[in-house]
Design an enzyme around this catalytic site. Structure first.
Site, PDB file in Angstrom:
ATOM      1  CG  LEU A  50      -1.937  -1.162   1.272  1.00 33.98           C
ATOM      2  CD1 LEU A  50      -2.719  -1.123   2.570  1.00 33.98           C
ATOM      3  CD2 LEU A  50      -2.854  -1.142   0.075  1.00 33.98           C
ATOM      4  CB  SER A  51       3.392   2.704   1.642  1.00 37.10           C
ATOM      5  OG  SER A  51       4.455   1.860   2.047  1.00 37.10           O
ATOM      6  N   GLY A  52       4.946   3.238  -0.865  1.00 38.26           N
ATOM      7  CA  GLY A  52       6.143   3.198  -1.696  1.00 38.26           C
ATOM      8  C   GLY A  52       7.427   3.001  -0.911  1.00 38.26           C
TER       9      GLY A  52
END
Length: 192
Positions: A50-52
């Site tokens: 869900l994140s980088g």
């Protein structure tokens, strides 16, 4: 004759693909509901990123395969683990340091794209799994949608409707071809 054979093969392939899509959607939705939200197969779980924080290696929106941890104290520096950051949030980061505190093993982690290490060290009992190296970019957006109420209904119904629609089209086309063969020629004179 050759054209009919090619059309038959194409028809079979389309039917098979639609049927497999229906079975796959059914498997994904049922397995994710049964396992509490994550699809699981042969000891592996599929997790959505869900994140980088792990880019460029693991892109946001990717699906990663993780192997559920049996011995949570055996990980080493460089391993990528999935752990509980708190009660509701899972994180997948790389181990940058391993230390022991009596019987407990404590991992220091960091996202590959983050400038600093994670603030809280990870206790070994909070580790859930180890990243296997398998990533499918951008499919996580699809998985998140499939786990929503509307998404699971749509993904079960859509392949079935496509298969049904294609079947109706195939039957209609076949009936049309049969009717063309049965229609008598118009210019035949009757002899008396």
């Amino acid at each position: 004759m050759k054209g009919k054979l090619i059309k038959k093969w194409i028809s079979s392939i389309i039917t098979t693909v639609l049927f497999l899509a229906l079975v796959l959607m059914f498997f994904v939705i049922i397995s994710s509901k049964v396992s509490g939200g994550e699809a699981q197969f042969l000891g592996y779980q599929l997790k959505t990123v869900l994140s980088g924080s792990m880019e460029p290696g693991i892109k946001t929106g990717s699906i990663i395969a993780v192997r559920l941890a049996e011995d949570k104290t055996q990980f080493k520096k460089g391993d990528i683990i999935t752990f509980k950051a708190d009660e509701k949030r899972l994180v997948t980061h790389r181990i940058i340091e391993v230390s022991k505190d009596g019987k407990d093993v404590i991992y220091r982690t960091k996202g590959d794209n983050n400038k600093t290490a994670d603030m809280k060290p990870v206790q070994s009992q909070n580790v859930l799994a180890k990243y296997t190296g398998m990533t499918i970019p951008y499919v996580g957006y699809f998985f998140n949608f499939s786990q929503s109420k509307n998404g699971s209904v749509l993904l079960l119904i859509l392949p079935g409707l496509l298969l049904l629609g294609y079947s109706v089209f195939t039957i209609w086309r076949t009936i049309s071809q049969i009717d063309e063969k049965k229609t008598p020629p118009e210019n035949i004179e009757k002899s008396v």
